[in-house]
Scaffold this motif. Structure first.
Motif, PDB file in Angstrom:
ATOM      1  N   PHE A 160      -7.097  -3.600   2.027  1.00 25.35           N
ATOM      2  CA  PHE A 160      -6.976  -4.339   0.767  1.00 25.35           C
ATOM      3  C   PHE A 160      -6.177  -5.638   0.958  1.00 25.35           C
ATOM      4  O   PHE A 160      -6.630  -6.719   0.588  1.00 25.35           O
ATOM      5  N   PHE A 161      -4.988  -5.501   1.544  1.00 28.15           N
ATOM      6  CA  PHE A 161      -4.152  -6.695   1.735  1.00 28.15           C
ATOM      7  C   PHE A 161      -4.722  -7.618   2.805  1.00 28.15           C
ATOM      8  O   PHE A 161      -4.573  -8.838   2.740  1.00 28.15           O
ATOM      9  N   LEU A 216     -10.207   0.391  -1.546  1.00 28.19           N
ATOM     10  CA  LEU A 216      -9.126   0.590  -2.501  1.00 28.19           C
ATOM     11  C   LEU A 216      -8.116   1.623  -2.028  1.00 28.19           C
ATOM     12  O   LEU A 216      -6.958   1.611  -2.450  1.00 28.19           O
ATOM     13  N   ASN A 217      -8.535   2.509  -1.164  1.00 24.60           N
ATOM     14  CA  ASN A 217      -7.651   3.581  -0.710  1.00 24.60           C
ATOM     15  C   ASN A 217      -6.797   3.199   0.497  1.00 24.60           C
ATOM     16  O   ASN A 217      -5.750   3.803   0.734  1.00 24.60           O
ATOM     17  N   ASP A 218      -7.252   2.224   1.285  1.00 24.17           N
ATOM     18  CA  ASP A 218      -6.505   1.806   2.482  1.00 24.17           C
ATOM     19  C   ASP A 218      -5.828   0.469   2.199  1.00 24.17           C
ATOM     20  O   ASP A 218      -6.490  -0.578   2.106  1.00 24.17           O
ATOM     21  N   HIS A 219      -4.500   0.515   2.074  1.00 23.91           N
ATOM     22  CA  HIS A 219      -3.781  -0.709   1.695  1.00 23.91           C
ATOM     23  C   HIS A 219      -3.909  -1.797   2.750  1.00 23.91           C
ATOM     24  O   HIS A 219      -3.867  -2.988   2.461  1.00 23.91           O
ATOM     25  N   ARG A 220      -4.087  -1.395   4.021  1.00 27.07           N
ATOM     26  CA  ARG A 220      -4.194  -2.401   5.078  1.00 27.07           C
ATOM     27  C   ARG A 220      -5.476  -3.214   4.909  1.00 27.07           C
ATOM     28  O   ARG A 220      -5.478  -4.444   5.083  1.00 27.07           O
TER      29      ARG A 220
END
Length: 331
Positions: free
Chosen positions: A10-11, A4-8
């Motif tokens: 997550f996406f 949840l903290n690392d957008h890379r």
């Protein structure tokens, strides 16, 4: 959580799920369908250039909104095809273009009749052209809009022009000649190409479901049990000659009071049904309806007897034996 903290991450996970679902739900089943659903051995050939252009005209004018191209597995659909449609019927189709996958114009509504086998049901180009220009000229109760914009008016015919013999009462200017444009001819070529392929092995043809018991019509002579002549007439003849037998003046001849129908030249009568007729410039050519529909002697006899005793006609009925002798002679 790193997820949840690392957008890379997550996406990336969302993209990976999307790709997996696309492959699993859409791509792999589509490839599997192509593998297991091959064209039938007698599948219609790939569309010609004109037929393909006609398909584009069909799409551009929204014909799929009112016409289907799928014979459902119910008995009420057997007037539209020789058998229910199967996936293999559509295996020969290809994409319209890179962006549009509109190869199969199956449709969902039937404001008009199904067109799966219209190339065999109605092989007359003249009929289709008249019907496109003014549907009420071919079918009195038709709700189809007129496609007059696919035709042009001329004072005089030019070389290569295809004149459409529209009945006078539907003409805005009776001195003008109605000429089919290239788009009209292409659309008709596409419609005539729509023919349901036969199975090579007749024993595996799927039957229509929900069958209803049909009553045989007893012939007047010889006690023959014949098919329903009225039903055969409706399915194969009424679109031109009309349900009332009066035809369409200037387009299709009447059967009511016709000397061919009520006369004694049975050989001419059977020849017309099986091989067509085109001796009169005031009417459109009649296609070989009986041959196209694979009429048996019983079918021809039933149609003849229906026409000879309907709409005020009161001619003597014929027997299967009389018709069979003529059909054997003209084969």
């Amino acid at each position: 959580m790193i997820f949840l903290n690392d957008h890379r991450i997550f996406f990336g996970a969302a993209l990976g799920l999307f790709i997996f679902l696309t492959l699993y739900i859409a791509v792999i089943p589509a490839l599997d369908n192509q593998r297991i659903n091959r064209p039938l051995p007698r599948q219609a050939k790939v569309l010609t250039k004109d037929e393909w252009a006609g398909k584009m005209v069909y799409i551009d004018n929204g014909c799929v909104a009112c016409h289907t191209q799928q014979v459902r597995n119910v008995e009420m659909d057997n007037v539209f095809g020789k058998r229910p449609s199967i996936p293999a019927d559509f295996a020969v189709n290809r994409r319209t273009d890179f962006w549009r996958n509109t190869a199969n114009l199956m449709g969902t509504q039937r404001a008009g009749p199904d067109l799966t086998n219209v190339g065999e049901r109605q092989p007359s180009a003249e009929w289709h052209l008249i019907h496109l220009y003014q549907p009420r000229a071919a079918i009195e109760a038709s709700i189809m809009p007129s496609y007059e914009f696919l035709f042009i008016e001329r004072d005089y015919l030019q070389p290569g022009d295809v004149e459409v013999k529209v009945p006078e009462k539907f003409l805005k200017n009776k001195r003008k000649k109605i000429v089919a444009t290239a788009k009209a001819l292409q659309l008709v070529a596409y419609l005539k190409s729509l023919k349901q392929s036969d199975f090579t092995d007749k024993s595996i043809i799927p039957e229509f479901l929900y069958k209803q018991e049909k009553k045989d019509t007893e012939g007047a002579q010889g006690g023959e049990n014949l098919p329903d002549g009225a039903e055969l007439f409706t399915a194969n003849c009424a679109s031109c000659h009309q349900a009332n037998g009066e035809g369409v003046p200037g387009a299709f001849p009447p059967l009511k009071g016709s000397p061919v129908v009520t006369g004694g030249d049975l050989e001419l009568y059977v020849n017309i049904i099986m091989k067509g007729y085109d001796p009169r410039p005031e009417f459109a050519a009649m296609p070989p309806v009986g041959t196209n529909a694979n009429f048996t002697p019983e079918d021809v006899t039933a149609v003849i007897n229906h026409e000879r005793t309907s709409w005020g006609n009161n001619a003597k009925k014929v027997t299967v034996e009389e018709v069979k002798v003529i059909m054997d002679k003209i084969k």
